[in-house]
Scaffold this active site. Structure first.
Site, PDB file in Angstrom:
ATOM      1  N   ALA A 169      11.166 -41.672 -69.061  1.00 54.71           N
ATOM      2  CA  ALA A 169      10.031 -42.493 -68.615  1.00 54.71           C
ATOM      3  C   ALA A 169      10.195 -43.977 -68.879  1.00 54.71           C
ATOM      4  O   ALA A 169      10.782 -44.410 -69.861  1.00 54.71           O
ATOM      5  CB  ALA A 169       8.726 -42.035 -69.252  1.00 54.71           C
ATOM      6  N   GLY A 170       9.670 -44.738 -67.932  1.00 58.64           N
ATOM      7  CA  GLY A 170       9.560 -46.182 -68.096  1.00 58.64           C
ATOM      8  C   GLY A 170      10.671 -47.000 -67.482  1.00 58.64           C
ATOM      9  O   GLY A 170      10.588 -48.224 -67.448  1.00 58.64           O
ATOM     10  N   LYS A 222       9.858 -29.148 -70.245  1.00 58.72           N
ATOM     11  CA  LYS A 222       9.631 -30.544 -70.632  1.00 58.72           C
ATOM     12  C   LYS A 222       8.206 -30.610 -71.158  1.00 58.72           C
ATOM     13  O   LYS A 222       7.249 -30.518 -70.383  1.00 58.72           O
ATOM     14  CB  LYS A 222       9.829 -31.485 -69.440  1.00 58.72           C
ATOM     15  CG  LYS A 222       9.498 -32.928 -69.797  1.00 58.72           C
ATOM     16  CD  LYS A 222       9.533 -33.855 -68.594  1.00 58.72           C
ATOM     17  CE  LYS A 222       8.821 -35.153 -68.940  1.00 58.72           C
ATOM     18  NZ  LYS A 222       8.784 -36.089 -67.810  1.00 58.72           N
ATOM     19  N   GLY A 264       5.952 -44.455 -65.446  1.00 60.86           N
ATOM     20  CA  GLY A 264       5.640 -45.140 -64.197  1.00 60.86           C
ATOM     21  C   GLY A 264       5.560 -46.649 -64.298  1.00 60.86           C
ATOM     22  O   GLY A 264       5.258 -47.328 -63.311  1.00 60.86           O
ATOM     23  N   ASN A 284      11.740 -40.878 -62.356  1.00 62.54           N
ATOM     24  CA  ASN A 284      11.090 -40.426 -61.126  1.00 62.54           C
ATOM     25  C   ASN A 284      10.633 -41.617 -60.284  1.00 62.54           C
ATOM     26  O   ASN A 284      11.186 -41.913 -59.228  1.00 62.54           O
ATOM     27  CB  ASN A 284       9.913 -39.498 -61.438  1.00 62.54           C
ATOM     28  CG  ASN A 284       9.377 -38.733 -60.231  1.00 62.54           C
ATOM     29  OD1 ASN A 284       8.834 -37.661 -60.364  1.00 62.54           O
ATOM     30  ND2 ASN A 284       9.550 -39.250 -59.017  1.00 62.54           N
ATOM     31  N   THR A 285       9.639 -42.341 -60.804  1.00 56.85           N
ATOM     32  CA  THR A 285       8.998 -43.370 -59.995  1.00 56.85           C
ATOM     33  C   THR A 285       9.972 -44.437 -59.487  1.00 56.85           C
ATOM     34  O   THR A 285       9.882 -44.866 -58.327  1.00 56.85           O
ATOM     35  CB  THR A 285       7.872 -44.034 -60.810  1.00 56.85           C
ATOM     36  OG1 THR A 285       7.061 -43.010 -61.385  1.00 56.85           O
ATOM     37  CG2 THR A 285       7.000 -44.911 -59.924  1.00 56.85           C
TER      38      THR A 285
END
Lengths: 65, 254
Positions: free
Chosen positions: B181-182, B93, B154, B203-204
């Protein structure tokens, strides 16, 4: 001689990168290495001489996103 | 389903491994969601790396190492080489970060690093924007997957540029596309799948939920719902009402 290992100055008399890893407790561990910003494959650690002032990075698997 | 460098994923969920309250919660999040890919990183060994790696191997999923935190082509390429050796995978990645507040990719460095790595046999998953020109250059550089951001890493803001993401899907119909992301909520993940995206990388939103494993399962169900909706062929929206109940045969009851 003195090298910078993972950002910390350490005294060592290890002649090779392989010997340095062994002496610092990384022997047998799953790590990747770089010297002065360049990747050193595991197979070349024994042939890689450690020089005074070298910056050595020893990286391991870590959490990531 | 489009394949990722010849790999068909069981589920469209790629899940990060950072910021969980404990390793057990991390593992439970993977189990409950059925995530098929785990993203990982490389950091200076301070003692925890070996156990962590064992935990990841025990998950039995595909491993996608990242170059998170790299700001230059050199850093990213070197990190990729180190990751390939440690994790035993050609997948990378690729992140080349260009701006600190948004963690926006430096797309110029990204394209350059992607070319270097692809020529060296890596299978690159580039973290990019929805810019079509950059996307084209990444494909020219040898990437066979694109990972546009939904919103800054995040942030949990969801899909910030629906037009751009829709255009990207339409423009590259054969390329596996991942929203990376996001995302903050399962509804946003469903929306990504409804647009025809192939997977999401999170993830977050999971790790920082009150109950990460439950949230991971929520995302997994939303992905399934979104994919079913896309495959089913959604209706066209319209501005005016159109009665769904037949008008013919209605009783006269005035």
């Amino acid at each position: 001689m003195r090298v910078v290992l993972n950002g910390e100055a350490v005294e060592t008399d290890a002649a090779t990168l392989e010997a340095l890893l062994e002496a610092r407790g990384f022997g047998g561990k799953t790590v990747a290495t770089a010297v002065n910003g360049d990747f050193v494959p595991a197979g070349l650690r024994g042939a890689t001489q450690v020089q005074d002032g070298d910056r050595v990075e020893v990286l391991a698997p870590m959490q990531g996103g | 389903m489009r394949e990722f460098y010849g790999v068909a994923l069981d589920t469209p969920l790629m899940l990060g491994t950072a910021q969980y309250p404990s390793p057990a919660v991390l593992a439970e999040s993977f189990q409950r969601s059925g995530a098929s890919v785990a993203t990982v990183s490389l950091r200076r060994e301070q003692g925890a790396g070996q156990d962590f790696w064992q935990l990841i191997r025990d998950l039995g999923v595909h491993v996608l190492p990242n170059t998170a935190g790299c700001h230059t082509v050199k850093e990213a390429v070197t990190t990729a080489h180190m990751a390939r050796e440690v994790f035993g995978t050609k997948w990378i990645k690729l992140e080349v970060i260009g701006e600190e507040d948004t963690l926006q990719p430096d797309v110029f460095g990204l394209v350059e690093a992607a070319r270097v790595l692809a020529e060296d046999g890596f299978e690159v998953f580039p973290y990019t924007t929805e810019d079509l020109v950059v996307a084209g250059k990444l494909l020219d550089a040898g990437c066979e997957v694109l990972m546009p951001w939904g919103a800054p890493i995040g942030s949990g803001l969801g899909l910030n540029n629906l037009f751009g993401l829709r255009a990207m899907r339409a423009h590259f119909p054969d390329v596996p596309l991942v929203i990376d992301a996001g995302l903050g909520l399962p509804s946003q993940a469903a929306q990504a799948m409804e647009l025809g995206y192939d997977a999401i990388l999170l993830n977050t939103a999971v790790a920082k939920a009150g109950d990460p494993a439950m949230m991971a399962e929520g995302f997994a169900r939303a992905l399934e719902a979104g994919r079913l909706a896309f495959d089913a062929g959604p209706m066209e929206p319209r501005d005016m009402a159109a009665p769904s109940t037949p008008v013919i045969g209605k009783a006269f009851l005035e």
